[in-house]
Design a protein around this motif. Structure first.
Motif, PDB file in Angstrom:
ATOM      1  N   ILE B 210     -47.777  14.846 -16.124  1.00 63.07           N
ATOM      2  CA  ILE B 210     -47.884  16.312 -16.224  1.00 63.07           C
ATOM      3  C   ILE B 210     -47.858  16.935 -14.825  1.00 63.07           C
ATOM      4  CG2 ILE B 210     -49.377  18.206 -16.973  1.00 63.07           C
ATOM      5  CD1 ILE B 210     -50.464  16.215 -19.157  1.00 63.07           C
ATOM      6  N   LEU B 211     -48.614  16.344 -13.903  1.00 67.78           N
ATOM      7  CA  LEU B 211     -48.631  16.859 -12.531  1.00 67.78           C
ATOM      8  C   LEU B 211     -47.251  16.768 -11.891  1.00 67.78           C
ATOM      9  CD1 LEU B 211     -51.992  15.517 -11.014  1.00 67.78           C
ATOM     10  CD2 LEU B 211     -51.511  17.731 -12.090  1.00 67.78           C
ATOM     11  N   ALA B 212     -46.551  15.664 -12.156  1.00 69.12           N
ATOM     12  CA  ALA B 212     -45.220  15.491 -11.556  1.00 69.12           C
ATOM     13  C   ALA B 212     -44.278  16.587 -12.043  1.00 69.12           C
ATOM     14  CB  ALA B 212     -44.671  14.111 -11.909  1.00 69.12           C
ATOM     15  N   SER B 213     -44.366  16.909 -13.313  1.00 69.81           N
ATOM     16  CA  SER B 213     -43.518  17.962 -13.866  1.00 69.81           C
ATOM     17  C   SER B 213     -43.781  19.297 -13.167  1.00 69.81           C
ATOM     18  CB  SER B 213     -43.770  18.076 -15.373  1.00 69.81           C
ATOM     19  OG  SER B 213     -43.172  19.237 -15.889  1.00 69.81           O
ATOM     20  N   LEU B 214     -45.072  19.639 -13.023  1.00 72.67           N
ATOM     21  CA  LEU B 214     -45.442  20.884 -12.355  1.00 72.67           C
ATOM     22  C   LEU B 214     -45.016  20.877 -10.889  1.00 72.67           C
ATOM     23  CD1 LEU B 214     -49.031  21.186 -13.832  1.00 72.67           C
ATOM     24  CD2 LEU B 214     -47.253  22.935 -14.092  1.00 72.67           C
ATOM     25  N   ALA B 215     -45.141  19.724 -10.260  1.00 72.21           N
ATOM     26  CA  ALA B 215     -44.875  19.638  -8.820  1.00 72.21           C
ATOM     27  C   ALA B 215     -43.391  19.707  -8.510  1.00 72.21           C
ATOM     28  CB  ALA B 215     -45.460  18.344  -8.262  1.00 72.21           C
ATOM     29  N   PHE B 216     -42.587  19.037  -9.336  1.00 73.51           N
ATOM     30  CA  PHE B 216     -41.179  18.870  -8.978  1.00 73.51           C
ATOM     31  C   PHE B 216     -40.218  19.670  -9.854  1.00 73.51           C
ATOM     32  CE2 PHE B 216     -43.230  14.733  -7.787  1.00 73.51           C
ATOM     33  CZ  PHE B 216     -43.264  14.985  -6.428  1.00 73.51           C
ATOM     34  N   GLY B 217     -40.767  20.401 -10.833  1.00 76.37           N
ATOM     35  CA  GLY B 217     -39.881  21.176 -11.694  1.00 76.37           C
ATOM     36  C   GLY B 217     -39.011  20.297 -12.573  1.00 76.37           C
ATOM     37  N   THR B 218     -39.569  19.176 -13.007  1.00 75.10           N
ATOM     38  CA  THR B 218     -38.832  18.241 -13.853  1.00 75.10           C
ATOM     39  C   THR B 218     -39.495  18.167 -15.224  1.00 75.10           C
ATOM     40  OG1 THR B 218     -40.221  16.519 -12.873  1.00 75.10           O
ATOM     41  CG2 THR B 218     -38.011  16.769 -11.975  1.00 75.10           C
ATOM     42  N   ALA B 219     -38.741  17.776 -16.232  1.00 68.25           N
ATOM     43  CA  ALA B 219     -39.325  17.590 -17.557  1.00 68.25           C
ATOM     44  C   ALA B 219     -40.343  16.453 -17.487  1.00 68.25           C
ATOM     45  CB  ALA B 219     -38.225  17.267 -18.569  1.00 68.25           C
ATOM     46  N   LEU B 328     -44.937  25.007 -17.659  1.00 70.00           N
ATOM     47  CA  LEU B 328     -44.688  24.023 -16.597  1.00 70.00           C
ATOM     48  C   LEU B 328     -44.191  24.695 -15.312  1.00 70.00           C
ATOM     49  CD1 LEU B 328     -43.238  21.169 -18.806  1.00 70.00           C
ATOM     50  CD2 LEU B 328     -45.468  21.214 -17.681  1.00 70.00           C
ATOM     51  N   GLY B 329     -44.397  26.000 -15.199  1.00 66.70           N
ATOM     52  CA  GLY B 329     -44.122  26.678 -13.940  1.00 66.70           C
ATOM     53  C   GLY B 329     -42.736  27.277 -13.837  1.00 66.70           C
ATOM     54  N   MET B 330     -41.842  26.884 -14.728  1.00 68.85           N
ATOM     55  CA  MET B 330     -40.519  27.520 -14.782  1.00 68.85           C
ATOM     56  C   MET B 330     -40.004  27.398 -16.208  1.00 68.85           C
ATOM     57  SD  MET B 330     -38.102  24.765 -12.759  1.00 68.85           S
ATOM     58  CE  MET B 330     -39.007  24.841 -11.227  1.00 68.85           C
ATOM     59  N   ALA B 331     -38.997  28.177 -16.540  1.00 67.52           N
ATOM     60  CA  ALA B 331     -38.457  28.143 -17.896  1.00 67.52           C
ATOM     61  C   ALA B 331     -38.116  26.709 -18.285  1.00 67.52           C
ATOM     62  CB  ALA B 331     -37.214  29.022 -17.973  1.00 67.52           C
ATOM     63  N   ALA B 332     -38.395  26.345 -19.534  1.00 69.30           N
ATOM     64  CA  ALA B 332     -38.143  24.978 -19.999  1.00 69.30           C
ATOM     65  C   ALA B 332     -36.690  24.579 -19.733  1.00 69.30           C
ATOM     66  CB  ALA B 332     -38.480  24.856 -21.476  1.00 69.30           C
ATOM     67  N   SER B 333     -35.793  25.548 -19.901  1.00 69.18           N
ATOM     68  CA  SER B 333     -34.369  25.243 -19.712  1.00 69.18           C
ATOM     69  C   SER B 333     -34.039  24.971 -18.247  1.00 69.18           C
ATOM     70  CB  SER B 333     -33.537  26.426 -20.208  1.00 69.18           C
ATOM     71  OG  SER B 333     -33.920  27.594 -19.507  1.00 69.18           O
ATOM     72  N   ALA B 334     -34.903  25.427 -17.342  1.00 67.59           N
ATOM     73  CA  ALA B 334     -34.641  25.230 -15.909  1.00 67.59           C
ATOM     74  C   ALA B 334     -35.200  23.907 -15.390  1.00 67.59           C
ATOM     75  CB  ALA B 334     -35.250  26.388 -15.107  1.00 67.59           C
ATOM     76  N   LEU B 335     -36.017  23.226 -16.200  1.00 70.03           N
ATOM     77  CA  LEU B 335     -36.594  21.952 -15.757  1.00 70.03           C
ATOM     78  C   LEU B 335     -35.499  20.897 -15.639  1.00 70.03           C
ATOM     79  CD1 LEU B 335     -39.732  21.916 -18.103  1.00 70.03           C
ATOM     80  CD2 LEU B 335     -39.777  22.202 -15.612  1.00 70.03           C
ATOM     81  N   ALA B 336     -35.491  20.185 -14.551  1.00 72.74           N
ATOM     82  CA  ALA B 336     -34.487  19.130 -14.353  1.00 72.74           C
ATOM     83  C   ALA B 336     -34.936  17.849 -15.046  1.00 72.74           C
ATOM     84  CB  ALA B 336     -34.305  18.876 -12.863  1.00 72.74           C
ATOM     85  N   VAL B 337     -33.984  16.989 -15.347  1.00 76.22           N
ATOM     86  CA  VAL B 337     -34.339  15.649 -15.813  1.00 76.22           C
ATOM     87  C   VAL B 337     -34.880  14.884 -14.615  1.00 76.22           C
ATOM     88  CG1 VAL B 337     -33.416  13.460 -16.686  1.00 76.22           C
ATOM     89  CG2 VAL B 337     -32.636  15.652 -17.649  1.00 76.22           C
ATOM     90  N   LEU B 338     -35.980  14.175 -14.801  1.00 78.00           N
ATOM     91  CA  LEU B 338     -36.592  13.452 -13.695  1.00 78.00           C
ATOM     92  C   LEU B 338     -35.681  12.321 -13.228  1.00 78.00           C
ATOM     93  CD1 LEU B 338     -40.223  12.776 -13.051  1.00 78.00           C
ATOM     94  CD2 LEU B 338     -38.775  10.755 -13.089  1.00 78.00           C
TER      95      LEU B 338
END
Lengths: 440, 440
Positions: B210-219, B328-338
């Motif tokens: 969860i932290l990684a998603s918030l930190a890096f903008g990834t799913a 997660l800090g940005m639109a779900a659609s904007a989250l990158a694949v990790l």
């Protein structure tokens, strides 16, 4: 996406340049998070020609900060001029009055005029964000205003001035005097040419008054802060602290007590095991005790262009996201007047270092004066420095001997009375050193 | 003031009861901050009769959590049931789908279904807040989502599981075995009857994802976390760590590297001077390295009803204040694949403890295998335990001797190859112990 948020920056020192650069380099990434593009559209600084390592071409330049603050081409003004009055105040007032959001790193301005500015921001329904004003890059403002909004805070304390912590850290680690460390700090750019504002504790007091307001829902009252600086701390105090299991830190402490809210800034003995005691150098730390959370400690860079820019950017993103909260965590009209606890009523343990005259009856006299005030002693350490011992092995010279007393909890008033009596008795050769103990 | 925010609580364990009690006792103070009254209007728990020390009369009782989640009498659902699937998931989905805000402390649910739930929340323009899901009372979610929104995060690491830190702290301070400390932790209620989830590192892995998603903008990608638990740590490892200037902590580390984003959970040697090394017992700590801020460390209670309740209350206040951000800090659609970095490519220092057979050529063989993989050694310590020395003063018994190697930075792949070769050579009597070093 809505139209870009147009930002005007007042003051292009290290912080301003760092904010400018971050928005320039990482604007797209930041916009992904804030849901809105941010653009620096106007700047104002003293010298238009100075090389700041940033490209301000295409950005509107204002020689007059107040003119920028009133310009129709800006939605949000970032004030990085500094100073409690004068241009900074004028510009912030102009910006708020013309319906612009304001971000400021100016603790002196907030400490002195915070309540009026907050009311002005509310009247115009704009944000007045100041994460950068306290503890640099540490997000303590948002933590108190938002993350702990469901808590009842009982105490906020912290290392809020990097200059002082740098000096005390070096004094401790290298056994140096205050003057030597201050000179080094000035050489390295950690201290101003006139260091009074930092080492006298006044900068910490400004920051503390802001934290106390956020923590307790009271109007900012910087005049109510009891302030002592660190210039009186000697290498011997640091050695004694170490032997007794403490470190000496300049702490700001705001605390709800039975006699009201205490706000105090002074050198403090903190147990080595406490998280705050581990914080060395220019780093800052804030500890919050609250119900139900318990204790939180936040540690991070307390100053410098980059750390401060991080907090300014956080404030920008909040505004871009449309978050406009009451700056002090509740409506200005709901803030209570701070119920000021008199320092004389402060309760806690004390470290007292006396230069006792080496003559019969001195020890008994000192002990009697403490007993008269019902002060119980946890430790007594009497130590002649090795040099003095070597020069006078029989102890007949009558040269003063350092005596250190650690008291159990007592009141400031009792300690002051006991010390005054000892001084009147003539048992003490120099003004006593008094350092309050915070047990965390 | 608008109408009260009607809150429904699913699950009345210690956290639920603590949230209920705080809103009951401090509702007025909290409303002053949030600008809106909050009222618990509905609850659901297994046993209606159980005494929880709270008065739920006048509050609508639901035997079925999903029915509460769909009720028209509730604006905001607080999910404290737990579990990655089943009722918790059904209830959260029902609440979001019917346009209610959701607050959850459920890291397993978010680790597994976070991306889908976040998209669902966004579709219905409601909040999905989860400050309590990671690090208990530490406001790390808001810090990453808001305070560091203008930063580029390079690393998030932390002590995210109080059970493991309690066990490691006691092992270190008292020289006890893992099994003895685990039994104590279970007796004190710090560890479950089946401790695998905590001591195996899986709980930390959920939180880290969860932290990684918030930190890096990834799913959120919990499957990509490399996980090792603490059961293999011995008192000897802790003694050796201490001698070498380290402590052993179970860390979760998410880091942007040249080969992608690493997410790993494993016992870690951290330098004693690092803030995170000072964190003992059930306390949690999170360290974030980011540009421009530098490093921030947040320390606080990682579990328990009160600490978790504090985070739930913070989420409630945000909703009452009208703050609805992308979870997660940005639109779900904007989250990158990790972009998952393979663990074999991990670079860092290693602590390796070998039970070397005490025979000619063993030391040379071990050294050769390290050299073949171009691994440089910072320290080598060979230590026969005192008992073994006493029993066999000449060292002729051939009993294995503990050898500890500290390497300079190398790769996981090189280390694995070197160890495999040593094992094949027959120089090692037991499986080697391998602990990664994090230098902060």
């Amino acid at each position: 996406m809505t139209a870009p948020l147009r930002i005007g920056i007042l003051g292009l020192g290290t912080v301003g340049a760092s904010v400018f650069q971050a928005l320039h380099l990482h604007g797209t990434a930041i916009a992904k998070r804030s849901g809105r593009t941010m653009r620096v559209t106007a700047v104002s600084a003293r010298d238009r020609k100075r090389d700041r390592g940033i490209d301000v071409s295409g950005v509107e330049w204002f020689d007059n900060p107040v003119a920028l603050a009133s310009s129709d081409h800006v939605d949000c003004v970032v004030e990085l001029i500094g100073g409690a009055d004068g241009t900074a105040k004028e510009a912030v007032e102009a910006a708020l009055s013309s319906g612009k959001h304001v971000i400021t790193a100016n603790k002196a301005l907030l400490a002195k005029h915070g309540s009026a500015l907050v009311a002005l921001a509310e009247r115009h329904q704009v944000a007045l964000n100041f994460e950068a004003a306290v503890a640099g890059g540490i997000p303590i403002v948002k933590t108190l205003r938002e993350s702990l909004a469901g808590n009842q805070v009982t105490r906020v304390s912290g290392i809020l001035n990097g200059t002082c912590n740098y000096i005390l850290s070096r004094m401790e680690l290298e056994g140096l005097t205050f003057d030597a460390c201050l000179a080094d700090a000035q050489r390295l750019g950690y201290a101003e040419a006139d260091p009074t504002f930092d080492v006298g504790g006044f900068d910490t007091a400004h920051k503390l008054s802001i934290l106390a307001s956020l923590a307790f829902g009271t109007a900012i009252d910087a005049d109510a802060v009891y302030v002592e600086g660190i210039a009186s701390i000697t290498p011997l105090d640091l050695v004694m602290a170490d032997e007794l299991g403490y470190r000496i830190k300049l702490l700001g402490v705001a605390e709800r007590t039975a006699t009201g809210i205490e706000q105090r800034v002074h050198p403090t003995m903190v147990p080595k095991g406490w998280a705050i005691a581990q914080v060395m150098g220019v780093t800052n730390a804030v500890n919050v005790a609250a119900d139900p959370v318990g204790e939180l400690t936040l540690v991070g860079p307390g100053a410098g262009g980059n750390a401060t820019a991080s907090s300014v950017l956080s404030d920008c993103v909040d505004i871009a996201r449309g978050i406009v909260l009451p700056p002090l965590g509740m409506a200005a009209s709901a803030l209570a007047v701070l119920d000021r606890a008199p320092m004389q009523r402060h309760e806690g343990g004390y470290y007292i270092r006396l230069a006792a005259r080496d003559r019969p009856g001195a020890a008994a006299g000192i002990a009697t004066r403490m007993a008269e005030q019902s002060i119980s002693l946890e430790s007594i350490v009497q130590k002649r420095p090795p040099a003095s011992r070597a020069a006078d092995p029989t102890g007949k010279s009558g040269e003063p001997v350092p005596v250190v007393l650690i008291t159990y909890a007592t009141t400031e008033e009792a300690i002051r009375k006991a010390l005054d009596a000892m001084i009147a008795d003539g048992h003490i050769a120099e003004p006593p050193q008094l350092i309050r103990i915070e047990r965390g």
